[in-house]
Design a protein around this motif. Structure first.
Motif, PDB file in Angstrom:
ATOM      1  N   THR A  23       0.968  -1.110   0.061  1.00  0.00           N
ATOM      2  CA  THR A  23       0.041   0.010  -0.041  1.00  0.00           C
ATOM      3  C   THR A  23       0.908   1.188   0.076  1.00  0.00           C
ATOM      4  O   THR A  23       0.586   2.251  -0.755  1.00  0.00           O
ATOM      5  CB  THR A  23      -0.859  -0.006   1.222  1.00  0.00           C
ATOM      6  N   VAL A  24       1.804   1.370   0.786  1.00  0.00           N
ATOM      7  CA  VAL A  24       2.716   2.409   0.855  1.00  0.00           C
ATOM      8  C   VAL A  24       3.413   2.508  -0.632  1.00  0.00           C
ATOM      9  O   VAL A  24       3.738   3.745  -1.149  1.00  0.00           O
ATOM     10  CB  VAL A  24       3.985   2.258   1.958  1.00  0.00           C
TER      11      VAL A  24
ATOM     12  N   VAL B  61       2.151   1.802  -3.488  1.00  0.00           N
ATOM     13  CA  VAL B  61       0.993   2.528  -4.264  1.00  0.00           C
ATOM     14  C   VAL B  61       0.921   4.032  -4.026  1.00  0.00           C
ATOM     15  O   VAL B  61       1.080   4.674  -5.186  1.00  0.00           O
ATOM     16  CB  VAL B  61       0.075   1.537  -4.256  1.00  0.00           C
ATOM     17  N   PHE B  62       0.957   4.124  -2.748  1.00  0.00           N
ATOM     18  CA  PHE B  62       0.869   5.803  -2.301  1.00  0.00           C
ATOM     19  C   PHE B  62       2.192   6.431  -2.766  1.00  0.00           C
ATOM     20  O   PHE B  62       2.046   7.425  -3.426  1.00  0.00           O
ATOM     21  CB  PHE B  62       0.740   5.678  -0.921  1.00  0.00           C
TER      22      PHE B  62
ATOM     23  N   VAL C  60       4.193  10.684  -9.440  1.00  0.00           N
ATOM     24  CA  VAL C  60       3.350  11.035 -10.400  1.00  0.00           C
ATOM     25  C   VAL C  60       3.130  12.483 -10.018  1.00  0.00           C
ATOM     26  O   VAL C  60       3.201  13.227 -11.080  1.00  0.00           O
ATOM     27  CB  VAL C  60       2.200  10.155 -10.781  1.00  0.00           C
ATOM     28  N   ILE C  61       2.540  12.486  -9.029  1.00  0.00           N
ATOM     29  CA  ILE C  61       2.188  14.218  -8.739  1.00  0.00           C
ATOM     30  C   ILE C  61       3.373  15.262  -8.654  1.00  0.00           C
ATOM     31  O   ILE C  61       3.370  16.077  -9.286  1.00  0.00           O
ATOM     32  CB  ILE C  61       1.409  14.251  -7.227  1.00  0.00           C
TER      33      ILE C  61
ATOM     34  N   GLY D 266       1.819   7.172  -6.418  1.00  0.00           N
ATOM     35  CA  GLY D 266       1.060   8.245  -6.868  1.00  0.00           C
ATOM     36  C   GLY D 266       1.724   9.586  -6.383  1.00  0.00           C
ATOM     37  O   GLY D 266       1.754  10.503  -7.064  1.00  0.00           O
ATOM     38  N   ALA D 267       2.430   9.497  -5.255  1.00  0.00           N
ATOM     39  CA  ALA D 267       3.070  10.564  -4.706  1.00  0.00           C
ATOM     40  C   ALA D 267       4.151  11.340  -6.065  1.00  0.00           C
ATOM     41  O   ALA D 267       4.072  12.282  -6.316  1.00  0.00           O
ATOM     42  CB  ALA D 267       3.795  10.683  -3.585  1.00  0.00           C
TER      43      ALA D 267
ATOM     44  N   LEU E 190       4.449  15.572 -12.508  1.00  0.00           N
ATOM     45  CA  LEU E 190       3.345  15.933 -13.417  1.00  0.00           C
ATOM     46  C   LEU E 190       2.721  17.241 -13.026  1.00  0.00           C
ATOM     47  O   LEU E 190       1.877  17.994 -13.860  1.00  0.00           O
ATOM     48  CB  LEU E 190       2.191  14.924 -14.114  1.00  0.00           C
ATOM     49  N   ARG E 191       2.881  17.657 -11.909  1.00  0.00           N
ATOM     50  CA  ARG E 191       2.309  18.813 -11.307  1.00  0.00           C
ATOM     51  C   ARG E 191       2.378  20.063 -12.088  1.00  0.00           C
ATOM     52  O   ARG E 191       3.738  20.203 -12.237  1.00  0.00           O
ATOM     53  CB  ARG E 191       2.247  18.951  -9.811  1.00  0.00           C
ATOM     54  N   ARG E 192       1.400  20.992 -12.262  1.00  0.00           N
ATOM     55  CA  ARG E 192       1.921  22.028 -12.977  1.00  0.00           C
ATOM     56  C   ARG E 192       1.554  23.256 -11.936  1.00  0.00           C
ATOM     57  O   ARG E 192       0.606  23.451 -11.181  1.00  0.00           O
ATOM     58  CB  ARG E 192       0.804  22.518 -14.209  1.00  0.00           C
TER      59      ARG E 192
END
Lengths: 141, 194
Positions: free
Chosen positions: B171-172, B174-175, B181-182, B178-179, B185-187
């Protein structure tokens, strides 16, 4: 795909059942195939289906990004909390036996809570990754 | 502990129809992989990825690994297809001509494939009940999971209870993915370079 009447109608009919199936997979994971991870992916897929048919903006309105980002963290924290609760109640980390008076009931409760944590985290991550990708390309056009 | 079904070498014969189904599915997967390698249209590649995942999910169902099959179908054929299509919108839909000759990658692939096949020769026979994986803790799980956890699905009992640490780690992971990717890709509004 916003103007496709068939997709809109079929989507409207199917999405509630997809979400319901996700919940079934989550809560029935003790008894049949499935569990938190699969449920999380199915729930996210239902929302993504909605976003593909009705536009990403519409999906962001239903499931806003701050909520999705919070879900990522809350899922992991729920898992850890169950582990720490085992310690607080006198067992080891991730000991479910102490979560209820009856050890087997405690196990079932622990498994369910942990699976919920996994499902919430996975739904959050999948949706967030989808939103990030959809935000860069114009998926709606 | 040295008694298990088939310990005397008399394994129950495997049902021929299951072997046949798996062989047909594996053959179809090989065809898919060859088609994948030869297709230049990236939309076709994404669809073929989905086909491959569905075939894999069917193989896993035949092997009675329904939980894994469900994950494979949902993640491999569902979510990753959507993400690939989302990524495809950011680039051209036709794969560029390779600038190098494919001989070195081909050699590496064949060598690694050969090594893996060589390694698989040392593995226990398929569905051998005396295999090490089936003789350690698996017997305890199968015999006692229902009494100890109350969950009839042993997979869930192992995943969430006996191996709770591993699932927490997953689970960590996966988290963290996600972090990551953020972070990538964050603008940030106002700080965009032309």
């Amino acid at each position: 795909m916003k103007d496709d009447l068939v997709l809109r109608v079929v989507g409207k009919l199917l999405i509630p059942f997809i979400l319901l199936f996700g919940l079934y997979v989550l809560f029935h994971g003790d008894y049949g195939p499935g569990g938190g991870f699969q449920a999380g992916v199915i729930l996210a897929a239902g929302i993504i289906f909605y976003a593909l048919i009705y536009s990403v903006e519409e999906a962001r309105r239903v499931v806003p990004e701050p909520l999705v980002e919070a879900m990522m963290a809350v899922g992991v924290l729920l898992y850890v909390t169950v582990g720490v609760a085992g310690q607080v109640l006198g067992g080891n980390f991730l000991d479910y036996f102490v979560l209820a008076a009856d050890p087997v009931a405690g196990q079932l409760r622990g498994i369910l809570l942990v699976e919920c944590g996994v499902a919430v985290a996975v739904t959050g991550v999948m949706l967030k990754v989808f939103y990030m990708f959809a935000g860069r390309g114009n998926l709606d056009q | 502990m040295d008694t298990w079904p088939g310990a005397d070498g008399n394994l129950a014969p495997e049902p021929a129809i299951e072997t046949l189904i798996i062989e047909v599915l594996l053959a179809l997967m090989m065809v898919t992989v060859v088609a994948l390698a030869r297709t230049r249209n990236l939309f076709g590649v994404v669809v073929l990825f989905g086909v491959y995942s569905f075939l894999m999910a069917t193989v896993l169902t035949v092997l009675d690994a329904v939980d894994v099959a469900m994950t494979e179908a949902a993640v491999g054929a569902g979510i990753s297809t959507v993400l690939f299509l989302g990524a495809l919108l950011l680039c051209r839909s036709e794969e560029a001509r390779p600038v190098h000759r494919p001989w070195l990658p081909l050699l590496v692939s064949v060598a690694v494939g050969g090594l893996l096949v060589y390694g698989s020769l040392g593995m226990p026979v398929f569905s051998d009940p005396g295999a090490p994986a089936h003789r350690h803790v698996a017997q305890h799980y199968l015999a006692n999971a229902m009494d100890e956890t109350g969950a009839p699905n042993v997979v869930t009992a192992v995943l969430a209870s006996y191996r709770g640490y591993d699932t927490l780690g997953e689970t960590v992971v996966v988290f963290t993915a996600g972090a990551g990717v953020i972070a990538l890709l964050r603008r940030r509004p106002g700080r965009r370079k032309p």
